[in-house]
Scaffold this motif. Sequence first.
Motif, PDB file in Angstrom:
ATOM      1  N   UNK A   5      -7.235 -12.023  10.856  1.00 45.59           N
ATOM      2  CA  UNK A   5      -7.860 -11.596   9.606  1.00 45.59           C
ATOM      3  C   UNK A   5      -8.051 -10.086   9.606  1.00 45.59           C
ATOM      4  N   UNK A   8      -4.766  -8.838   8.760  1.00 47.80           N
ATOM      5  CA  UNK A   8      -4.559  -9.105   7.340  1.00 47.80           C
ATOM      6  C   UNK A   8      -5.292  -8.087   6.488  1.00 47.80           C
ATOM      7  N   UNK A   9      -6.544  -7.802   6.902  1.00 44.46           N
ATOM      8  CA  UNK A   9      -7.334  -6.859   6.113  1.00 44.46           C
ATOM      9  C   UNK A   9      -6.645  -5.504   6.080  1.00 44.46           C
ATOM     10  N   UNK A  11      -3.408  -4.882   6.496  1.00 41.20           N
ATOM     11  CA  UNK A  11      -2.208  -4.946   5.654  1.00 41.20           C
ATOM     12  C   UNK A  11      -2.583  -4.937   4.179  1.00 41.20           C
ATOM     13  N   UNK A  12      -3.654  -5.691   3.854  1.00 41.63           N
ATOM     14  CA  UNK A  12      -4.119  -5.739   2.471  1.00 41.63           C
ATOM     15  C   UNK A  12      -4.507  -4.352   1.991  1.00 41.63           C
ATOM     16  N   UNK A  15      -1.495  -2.222   1.364  1.00 40.67           N
ATOM     17  CA  UNK A  15      -0.732  -2.526   0.142  1.00 40.67           C
ATOM     18  C   UNK A  15      -1.530  -2.124  -1.091  1.00 40.67           C
ATOM     19  N   UNK A  16      -2.864  -2.274  -1.014  1.00 38.04           N
ATOM     20  CA  UNK A  16      -3.678  -1.813  -2.132  1.00 38.04           C
ATOM     21  C   UNK A  16      -3.500  -0.315  -2.344  1.00 38.04           C
ATOM     22  N   UNK A  19      -0.091   0.455  -3.788  1.00 38.40           N
ATOM     23  CA  UNK A  19       0.017   0.023  -5.184  1.00 38.40           C
ATOM     24  C   UNK A  19      -0.788   0.946  -6.083  1.00 38.40           C
ATOM     25  N   UNK A  20      -1.960   1.356  -5.627  1.00 36.39           N
ATOM     26  CA  UNK A  20      -2.792   2.207  -6.469  1.00 36.39           C
ATOM     27  C   UNK A  20      -2.199   3.580  -6.630  1.00 36.39           C
ATOM     28  N   UNK A  23      -0.116   4.376  -9.751  1.00 36.21           N
ATOM     29  CA  UNK A  23      -0.596   4.420 -11.131  1.00 36.21           C
ATOM     30  C   UNK A  23      -0.484   5.839 -11.684  1.00 36.21           C
ATOM     31  N   UNK A  31     -10.238   6.572 -13.742  1.00 36.05           N
ATOM     32  CA  UNK A  31     -10.870   5.850 -12.640  1.00 36.05           C
ATOM     33  C   UNK A  31     -11.857   6.724 -11.899  1.00 36.05           C
ATOM     34  N   UNK A  74     -13.749   2.233 -18.864  1.00 39.00           N
ATOM     35  CA  UNK A  74     -12.861   1.136 -18.487  1.00 39.00           C
ATOM     36  C   UNK A  74     -12.131   0.606 -19.719  1.00 39.00           C
ATOM     37  N   UNK A  77      -9.422   2.914 -20.492  1.00 37.39           N
ATOM     38  CA  UNK A  77      -8.314   2.733 -19.558  1.00 37.39           C
ATOM     39  C   UNK A  77      -7.463   1.533 -19.927  1.00 37.39           C
ATOM     40  N   UNK A  78      -8.139   0.447 -20.329  1.00 36.88           N
ATOM     41  CA  UNK A  78      -7.400  -0.741 -20.746  1.00 36.88           C
ATOM     42  C   UNK A  78      -6.498  -0.419 -21.919  1.00 36.88           C
TER      43      UNK A  78
END
Lengths: 115, 720
Positions: A5, A8-9, A11-12, A15-16, A19-20, A23, A31, A74, A77-78
């Motif tokens: 875990x 995993x954390x 790697x997570x 990837x976050x 990915x961020x 933007x 943001x 927010x 942003x949407x």
Amino acid sequence: MARSSGKDAQALFQSLCTAYAATPTNLKIIDLYVGFAVLTALIQVVYMALVGSFPFNSFLSGVLSCVGTAVLAVCLRIQVNKENKEFKDLAPERAFADFVLCNLVLHLVIMNFLG
Amino acid sequence: MTSTASSNSKLPPKTSVPQSTQYHRLHSLNWTINWPSMAAPESSTATTAVNNTLRHAFGNVLSFFILLLIGVLAFSIRLFSVIKYESVIHEFDPYFNYRVTQFLSKNGIYEFWNWFDDRTWYPLGRVIGGTVYPGLTLTAGTIWWFLNSLNIPLSVETVCVFTAPIFSAFASWATYLLTKEVKGSGAGLTAAALLAMVPSYISRSVAGSYDNEAVAIFALIFTFYLYIKTLNMGSLFYATLNALSYFYMVCSWGGYTFIINLIPMHVLLCIVTGRYCPRLYIAYAPLVVLGTVLAALVPIVGFNAVMTSEHFASFLVFIVIHVVALVYYIKGILSPKMFKVAVTLVVSAGLAVCCAMMAVLIALVASSPTKGWSGRSLSLLDPTYASKYIPIIASVSEHQPPTWPSYFMDINVLAFLVPAGIIACFSPLSDASSFVVLYIVTSVYFSGVMVRLMLVLAPAACILSGIALSQAFDVLARSIKFQLPGFPTNSEVDAGDSNPITVEAKNNAPKTDKTGEPSKDRPSRKNKKKGKEQAERPSVKGKPEKKRLLVLPMGASILALLLLVLLSAFYVVHSVWAAAEAYSAPSIVLTSYSHDGLHVFDDFREAYAWLSHNTDVDHKVASWWDYGYQTTAMANRTVIVDNNTWNNTHIATVGTAMSSPEKAAWEIFNSLDVKYVLVVFGGLVGYPSDDINKFLWMVRIGGGVFPHIKEPDYLVNSFL
């Protein structure tokens, strides 16, 4: 289990981050603004916890103005995000004008409530 | 607004598909009026374009005039009491509002906000600025000031008497707008016409009934309309307007808690059924923040906006929607594998934190004896609460549960059109129609608890009945139209007005025009769009769209149409009768018919006039709390207790004095500096609601605070 875990954390998290980073810049600015507003609200809450809540309306209006601008940012942003198919034909200028108007109303009320 | 030949067949279906991502505006989908001259010959696109423009314009003008007539109808059906009696303020509570409006018009708004009234609750007084819902008085005061600045010299009383009918016209227009957002303008017009006449709303907004509900129902419907409009459009501008309208509702009525609990319930429903979309966030989150601050601005609400349980639902759903939005955002930027990893991590860690926070919150709320709810809200949630703990709330006649006949009296025919409307809302189910269904279900429950809340049920019933009636007329008229002799009955028939059900069947309609649609949706009312679709039609006509339209046999549909018209006629007759006979009594002027004709009893006003002429300005008058507002407004004397009933002990003191023998009662009244006692006795003419009738309540309320008053002592066969 814990090690996997942990991996995993990591790697997570990686990837976050990647990915961020993809933007667009204008969204990142929004943001940043949201983060700043939430941070200010947290500082106010900590201050209230230390000093006491005597002029409660001042505390309430301070916190709610920070939370309010965060929420409105927010929403902006949407609406401005190019990936949202729903808002494809909403001009970003119109979205920003709505944002400014809503902020005006919010801050007018806050100024009245500040005491 | 007209259902033009081509536009319906190619517009995308409504959001029956969850998570539809089309930025569409509902009123671009023309669900509306059947036009007789529907058969658009495909001879030349130019003429059909002109035809469409003409029909469109004609439809707009027609519905404008219909709305104007509905407004006039709503206003005039409420004038029976003015015609039968006079332009006078009715009942008890309106007299207080009238007195406050008089004060406002004489002294200005700053004096009004800071007004401490020493003419009521004798030794205690009352802070008017902080304990009144200012919406109604400010509205009427503004109207009066505006008219007077135009040199139209209406008196304050006239403005107060006619405020309610004017705002009921506004309310029916707001109902039109709301129902148009849900189902289209045909249903909107029907719902507006129904609301203009529904007896339950007439009962609280007749001319002279100058009470909070007169403006509050308009504010309620308008707030719901703006919420649905924001939900459909995703525009922050309408979200701001929604918050401002909610502010007006908070100013006007204590029933605003219904809004701030219903909207979070609907948002939760949407999230739970998988219909979360960014528009939902835009519709809800700014409303909560802006609405809370605006509600805290009204003195009577103040910090209750963040501290009472009535508002906690909105904060809870605020947190939930943020969590959901974050989850969707992360799901959008991560790959599916990484998302699964994230979910397992977060769930295991977050669950523990969540449980801890919930435990803290529950402990906080449970530590207060009423669990943070106010007495009135508790009596709504638990119908037996008031009779056990708060006799004053239980004693008010409008807080009793309604009887079955009162449903039929108050909403008449709508009572069995509502289930049809609920079914119509499910085909197709959109966010707006799920909101309306939730509204009717909750308001039916609350109306079953207190007869006074039938008023909140009325708009919901009108909306759903309007939808049902409009759909029924749609189907029946279309059946007749397509079976008229000499009408082409092949698949050209997608030129016709489409039933929403059948549009859904064509979900697999050509994709080409679907993607073309949304970009043209913005100028939805503009005719050039329809003209352009006309041009596109021939290219699409290649695919034969065999639409199965619902068509009933000709004879049956004519008969059904006549029966529906008859049904509406019954409704109208009943509403007019109810307005004229049942709900137009001013209750300060009484009439009775005896063998020598009509007697008019003006006893109340004569009594107050006697008091005002024959007593000193500083003399105190004691009476049961029902007459407090009228005494201060008409007789201008100081009273001990009045209809605000905020101090139970004080009322119990007066109740004890009324229930005690003379010497004990004299002691009590002397301690309160009372000079006159006002008692209403109806035995001479058989007036049923006099003080003898209310006497047992005086005993009960007095006995609730002073134990030496025991109810069995006042009953004859007390051992039974």
